[in-house]
Design an enzyme around this catalytic site. Structure first.
Site, PDB file in Angstrom:
ATOM      1  N   CYS A 110       0.403   5.977  -1.167  1.00 10.84           N
ATOM      2  CA  CYS A 110       1.750   6.483  -1.496  1.00 10.84           C
ATOM      3  C   CYS A 110       1.806   7.169  -2.852  1.00 10.84           C
ATOM      4  O   CYS A 110       2.849   7.703  -3.229  1.00 10.84           O
ATOM      5  CB  CYS A 110       2.764   5.344  -1.436  1.00 10.84           C
ATOM      6  SG  CYS A 110       2.796   4.557   0.185  1.00 10.84           S
ATOM      7  N   HIS A 120      11.205   8.378   1.748  1.00  8.86           N
ATOM      8  CA  HIS A 120       9.851   8.144   1.250  1.00  8.86           C
ATOM      9  C   HIS A 120       8.797   8.669   2.216  1.00  8.86           C
ATOM     10  O   HIS A 120       8.085   7.900   2.866  1.00  8.86           O
ATOM     11  CB  HIS A 120       9.678   6.636   0.988  1.00  8.86           C
ATOM     12  CG  HIS A 120       8.358   6.237   0.411  1.00  8.86           C
ATOM     13  ND1 HIS A 120       7.609   7.045  -0.411  1.00  8.86           N
ATOM     14  CD2 HIS A 120       7.635   5.065   0.514  1.00  8.86           C
ATOM     15  CE1 HIS A 120       6.497   6.412  -0.757  1.00  8.86           C
ATOM     16  NE2 HIS A 120       6.489   5.228  -0.210  1.00  8.86           N
TER      17      HIS A 120
END
Lengths: 384, 384
Positions: A85, A334
């Site tokens: 991420c 996200h």
């Protein structure tokens, strides 16, 4: 090393794009950034792009070759980086190093992820490859589960409450109301969070960032080029990057992300700044507990005090340190590879004064992007 | 930009390592490189690593966090790059840019792939993600098929023969006889290649590089550090990187890898050298036709003449330009992410005079690493 500035930004809306593929999202963000910078495709000399898992999400590796072609950058060097991420933040940093080195003068750096509409794998299973597959995931430790361990310990050790965790989410949803590219435009209350379905005790559905598709891109330029091309360059004042054990259970202290501490130290040192100088920050709030830990590890507040600090409104716009004015990962969305670049775009918009109702008048802003449970952290400081 | 040298090398044996995982291979190569450089783990400031698909091969992304931990490099910045089979070459280039920029003084750059022992996917299906999944692979175009198209056209246009293709393989197997880390130690004859099973007409089994596990690592240092630490530094004189359309069918000329031409141009320019100055070269012979095309695109021979040139022995050790003295991808093995670094190690060993019976007395050597059918190419020139 040379000075480097951001001279253009481009962002897609984050959310579920059932009708679009990764390339389409990346091309939209890249093209917007080029237009924003007022340059031409032929001016771009190099591309750095972050995705977490083209392989598992869309069955496509080698995006470093694909993207410049679809963006109209003929034959330029193009580098795909991956740090789960934190892939977007890492792409920014590698682009920064490239321009700072003197090798190139203008770079596109971007991040993208297409997470919905995947085939045989589940999204949770793909995300779990950011943890230690053979020593965590295989035993059932998902990311909600791992972050829940940290939340439980923070509650036990520092009397942090579920309401304080929820306050992170409530604030971030409130900020996203004024961000048109955010995935959610819906105010929520503490009680909504507390009553949402339990995912991994004590984390509930509304403590967690969502699944998203999206892309983000920025144009970096050397000092000379930035001054030629741009009236409002935003300078990268500091860049930090560090790693830690990929497995949470290998750490001496579950409540300190050493990678964050170390990356922040590098960025503060380079920028000759301290936590008190930062006027707006985008932190990696994949779960509400992650925002609390980040506030502590970045030096804004003593270890253990982030719950009360947040509950008292000090991280809201107008508070002591506005945190996640964009809505954060929680409410802005996200798309994992895009997140680090989207954070940088919020910092740039704050410094340019383009944030409308979520404006902070900041002249110095920070971004903080994490991979896994803190196996990677990338921190940048921007100034006008 | 600062001068950068290779001061240490480490390589595992390439082949089928059924009893070992990716981490074990990477740690072996990295540790050997550190020992070869005569440095300590704590001296390493940054890591750059290439793998093609941790996600699809071993269900593990985020190797950038995992590898420094297992190698004993605490909390250092660590970057995973991916460019399909050019991932290793790209890691080398990004490490070079980092050290050249002045950011760090000592880097480990490495490549690794664990290709055997994979789960639900087939290896061919994973490798196919280096091509355009939605516009090539989904229609059945595998890599043997795509390279076969190039071979057929080369044969049609330039009267290249199957025997000339086979001569590449015969030479590379011969060279590998003297390389102890090579996957195959078995001399073959033209007839063996011609009689091996047809994979994609005109390419046969012995025209193709094998499936391999393996890892390779090198230590890069700034000029100052290299001179302090090393009596025999090998300098990176030139570095080039370019891309092309990921899809073969999008190119105007199927027989020119524009990415190779462009990357080589950058490297020659930086090194102030020409093709005639190169005394040994490792090229990306994933299939025999790929070695022929590389000889032409790197400027060693006119387009169309590589078949005769090879057949006449000019690419053997002792010939006009020794090509793939290591055995190449064909006989040394091709753990895809490791290949670019393994090529650099052969170049360094040639320049150090450590290659024993395959020695060329070269003072200037080149490496050429390709992703997909030429969607990415990375070229480096090394000198004593």
């Amino acid at each position: 090393m040379r000075k480097v500035a951001v001279i253009g930004i481009g962002l897609t809306k984050f959310g579920y794009h059932w009708d679009r593929d990764l390339i389409s999202l990346a091309v939209e963000a890249g093209s917007k950034a080029i237009r924003d910078a007022g340059i031409h495709q032929k001016d771009v000399e190099v591309l750095y792009g972050g995705t977490m898992s083209g392989g598992l999400f869309i069955n496509q590796e080698h995006l470093g070759s694909m993207l410049p072609d679809y963006l109209g950058f003929k034959n330029i060097p193009s580098v795909r980086v991956e740090a789960a991420c934190a892939s977007g933040g890492l792409a920014l940093r590698q682009g920064y190093i490239d321009i700072a080195s003197g090798l190139h003068d203008i770079a596109v750096v971007g991040g993208v992820e297409k997470m919905t509409d995947i085939g045989s794998y589940s999204i949770t299973k793909v995300l779990a490859t950011a943890a230690d597959t053979e020593r965590e995931s295989v035993f059932g430790a998902t990311f909600p589960g791992l972050y829940a361990l940290m939340a439980k310990l923070h509650m036990h050790k520092y009397k942090t409450t579920e309401e304080q965790l929820a306050a992170v989410s409530v604030k971030n949803h409130k900020n996203a109301m004024h961000n048109e590219t955010a995935q959610f435009h819906k105010e929520i209350k503490i009680d909504d969070v507390l009553k949402s379905p339990m995912i991994a005790d004590p984390l509930k559905l509304l403590d967690a960032s969502p699944i998203s598709d999206g892309a983000a891109a920025i144009i970096l330029a050397s000092e000379e080029k930035a001054k030629q091309l741009c009236d409002t360059p935003v300078w990268i004042a500091g860049s930090g990057h560090a790693t830690d054990t990929i497995s949470l259970h290998d750490r001496q202290d579950l409540l300190t992300l050493k990678a964050t501490v170390e990356a922040a130290k590098q960025a503060y040192l380079q920028a000759k700044l301290e936590p008190k100088d930062i006027q707006a920050v985008e932190v990696h709030d994949c779960f509400t507990i992650a925002e609390l830990l980040a506030l502590e590890d970045l030096g804004f507040i003593k270890k253990g005090e982030s719950g009360k600090f947040t509950e008292s409104g000090q991280t809201e716009i107008g508070g002591k340190i506005p945190v996640n004015t964009s809505g954060g990962l929680k409410a802005k969305g996200h798309p994992v590879g895009a997140t680090g670049i989207a954070q940088a775009i919020e910092a740039v918009m704050q410094l340019r004064g383009q944030t409308g109702k979520r404006n902070t008048n900041a002249e110095i802003a920070m971004t903080h992007n994490v991979g896994g449970t803190g196996g990677t952290a990338v921190v940048h400081i921007f100034r006008r």
